[in-house]
Design a protein around this motif. Sequence first.
Motif, PDB file in Angstrom:
ATOM      1  N   ALA A   1       4.588  57.190  24.277  1.00 48.16           N
ATOM      2  CA  ALA A   1       4.481  56.729  22.884  1.00 48.16           C
ATOM      3  C   ALA A   1       5.270  55.432  22.690  1.00 48.16           C
ATOM      4  CB  ALA A   1       4.999  57.810  21.937  1.00 48.16           C
ATOM      5  N   LEU A   2       6.430  55.345  23.316  1.00 48.70           N
ATOM      6  CA  LEU A   2       7.246  54.142  23.182  1.00 48.70           C
ATOM      7  C   LEU A   2       6.589  52.945  23.883  1.00 48.70           C
ATOM      8  CD1 LEU A   2      10.816  55.633  23.681  1.00 48.70           C
ATOM      9  CD2 LEU A   2      10.007  54.419  21.664  1.00 48.70           C
ATOM     10  N   ARG A   3       6.003  53.203  25.045  1.00 50.77           N
ATOM     11  CA  ARG A   3       5.346  52.111  25.782  1.00 50.77           C
ATOM     12  C   ARG A   3       4.203  51.520  24.945  1.00 50.77           C
ATOM     13  NH1 ARG A   3       3.268  51.649  30.446  1.00 50.77           N
ATOM     14  NH2 ARG A   3       4.720  50.167  31.336  1.00 50.77           N
TER      15      ARG A   3
ATOM     16  N   ARG B   1       3.967  51.603  21.686  1.00 55.35           N
ATOM     17  CA  ARG B   1       4.521  50.914  20.512  1.00 55.35           C
ATOM     18  C   ARG B   1       5.057  49.528  20.885  1.00 55.35           C
ATOM     19  NH1 ARG B   1      10.179  51.835  17.606  1.00 55.35           N
ATOM     20  NH2 ARG B   1       9.810  50.549  15.791  1.00 55.35           N
TER      21      ARG B   1
ATOM     22  N   PRO C   1       7.128  60.678  17.904  1.00 56.89           N
ATOM     23  CA  PRO C   1       7.651  60.469  19.270  1.00 56.89           C
ATOM     24  C   PRO C   1       8.329  59.120  19.486  1.00 56.89           C
ATOM     25  CG  PRO C   1       5.245  60.644  19.255  1.00 56.89           C
ATOM     26  CD  PRO C   1       5.704  60.985  17.888  1.00 56.89           C
ATOM     27  N   VAL C   2       7.954  58.091  18.722  1.00 59.63           N
ATOM     28  CA  VAL C   2       8.580  56.786  18.970  1.00 59.63           C
ATOM     29  C   VAL C   2      10.052  56.769  18.563  1.00 59.63           C
ATOM     30  CG1 VAL C   2       6.432  55.503  18.704  1.00 59.63           C
ATOM     31  CG2 VAL C   2       7.958  55.736  16.752  1.00 59.63           C
TER      32      VAL C   2
END
Lengths: 317, 548
Positions: A53-55, A57, B164-165
């Motif tokens: 999810a971070l990648r 974003r 999730p972020v």
Amino acid sequence: MRSYRSYLLGRLPSALLVLLLASVLIFAILRLVPGDPAVTLAGPDASPETVAALRERLGLDGSPPAQYAAWLGSLVTGDLGPSYVVGGEVADLIGDGLGATAELTLGALLLTVLLGGALGILGATARRGWVRAAVRAFTTGALSVPPFVTGVLLVLLFSVTLGVLPPGGRVALLDAPDLGVQYLLLPALCLALPSAAVLGRYLGDGIERALTEDHVRTAVAAGIAPGRLLRRHVLPGALPPVVTLLGMQTGHLLGGAVLVEAIFAWPGLGQLAEQALTRRDYPVVQDLLLLLVAVFVLVQLLTDLAYAWLDPRIRGE
Amino acid sequence: MTDPHSFPPPSPYLSSSAETSAAPAAASAGPARRATLRAAGAGALFLGLGLTGCRSAVAEAERPAAAAGGTARGGTLRVAVNADFTPALLFAQSAQSYQHRLLYNTLTRYDDRLRPQPELATAWSYAKDGRSIRLTLRQGVTYHDGRPFTADDVIFAVRNLQNPVRAAQLRATAAAVTGFEKHGDHALTLRLAHPVANLFDLFEFMIIADRETVEDAVTGRKLNGTGPFTLSRWSPGTGLSLTRYDRYWKPGRPYLDAVELRVVGQADALVSALRTGQSHLSFNVPGKSLALVENAPGLTVTDYATGAGAYYLGVNTTVRPLDDRTVRQALARAVDRDRLLRQSLGGHGLASATPWPTSSPAYSEADRTHYTRDPGRARALLKSAGLGGLDLPLLHLSTPGDTSIAESIQYDLRQAGVRVTLEPTDPATAQKRLIAQSMPALWTMSHGFAQVHPATLAVSAYPFNEAKNTSHFRSPEYTRIVREAWTSTDDGTAAARARYARISRILLDEAFIIDLAVRGQVQVASTRVRGVTLNKFSYLNLDDARLV
């Protein structure tokens, strides 16, 4: 003989090419190193879903050419965007760090010139042998002891034992000059010592060589006053290589600042680079490394110009 | 008489001047001296500006607090931290979470026995089936911008952690909250997918941020909370400056006027900052450096025995012969935890074969000492598995502290006939490999989440996750007992204790994560500092702190 402008223009294409190649290298090497900002953000207890999810974003799921193009675009428009991990805008981070590092580097440069100049002149002209031996011993010591040892010793002496100077941190010179100078002294001295030693030796050798030149002998024979002799006849012959060296030492000072900033908790570019690199903050690392390359290229360019100014024959070559 | 060495002896100029004319030689001493004196004078001026300036930087750092009504009030507490605040990790546990409880509040806070105490939630009651909890919220609480705190802020906080972020390690617990029912502005009910044993871990962990400025918060532009201090300035790489919030909901608190968190990344510089009084407080003095401050005048060292995580030796169970638990048990018996604690952690912490600190309901002295160093038995176990010797790689973080731990493990395993090759790795790469489940046969790192509810370890700490972990360990029994522990709300009963004992037994028998030492937070503080506490996630609480 060429003008300064054409001399400068002749050197610009190679400088730009160096910057472009450096940008490709920086981008590629960062992507080849394992780990990315999403992983460091997520932490050691995170699940793969959180990392994914971070990648997404952060835009790290795009192709490398697309990411490179986006980076170049940000450089061209001047909008460097936000930092991924460190926080804040990249331009602000680099601007603040640059101010701190510039302050440290300029302070160290000033000390290098003062201390190196004094050592050079003293080493080349002192009457007594023991003074020259002491200068040689001092320069050898300053060159051979690494900055992380010098830094710790300086802190132990001036902060822990004597309690006269703070052991670390920074107060900006522009905010409070009287406090700022005290915070600056130890890191600047730690950074300056090896460069001052190199400069002192170089200058000393240059003076000794200049003293053997015919025009200096003639000037001495003509009874020119010693001060004028040194300024007008000895130093002009000894300084050009020293100026070149000073340009190179400025690069070394910038590089050395990374270590000294860590020892003295000086919030400059070195600290920022270390923080951003270990956490894979791509935008910060990329812009920062490219900036350092640009500064180095600029310093070399200025050195060439200064050299051409001191010795006009250079422009004609 | 003129000194013939007024210019350098090797110089022909010197000899000619000395031989032909005394005057130039005598005069030639002038420029050397003058130039040197000028340079020295400029240097002295530069130095003098600093040393004899209007103020002394050292004295400025030691201004005393004012005493009023028998309690010292005012003053600025300077905290040295080894890493900067990372706004993107505002809602996750990170290496530096000290400012969280200074700027924000949580719903509840644990005492030393993990009993929840009121913060922004003043009362709570579970439904009989454990599938909902009703919270009563504190009234008269305002954010730093003046907006009142309401139940909507709690709803936002939970939903925010479900994203999730935000990288919140307690996301699974937040995700178990499936609905909200408001009862006015200061009461609400949280509906749960199932009974959640570690719900108060979430309430201890979850800061109640301002829902209107959350995107500014995660970039560090605006940190608007209900905590005792407001943000004056964040200078990336330098630290945070906080000032007292006059409308804080606790009457008369905080005592301090301001708090400064200063980034001092290098261990020696951090120790110097404490020894010189430039910093009053730090929790980041490395184990090996603690000896330097333990006997330093004006400093005190305090251990938080409730634990902040644990160091472990991870085992990849897909690498032969580590798929045999006998071999893993041999490794667990080969390690000298006491020596590792002494040499690498400065003696601060607890040598332990299980992850639990003494305050955990899962703690048992028998489990803690289940594996003690016994190289003979380790060799016997290896022999029983058909192994005379073994060569294994060991990945470790390349920081000095982690390298020291890895070297200690390497030495111990060699005594048991296991030759270990160290693989120093930078933290980002190590984390990547950890999460990608691509670790070599052995690795050593630290984990969190054993200091709170035992179920949280298996739900929120990836190395222990029952469904997916770096060791590739799967066990229906482990999954069952972990799920059961997470979905039961009978804490304190014999049944709950039996479950925790079962989890510990599986961890010890299967040895896919071999715990080495529980690390507590070690506080190094000036003797002038009083009233400092930490919550279970290392959020610094300075409500009652003062400088005397």
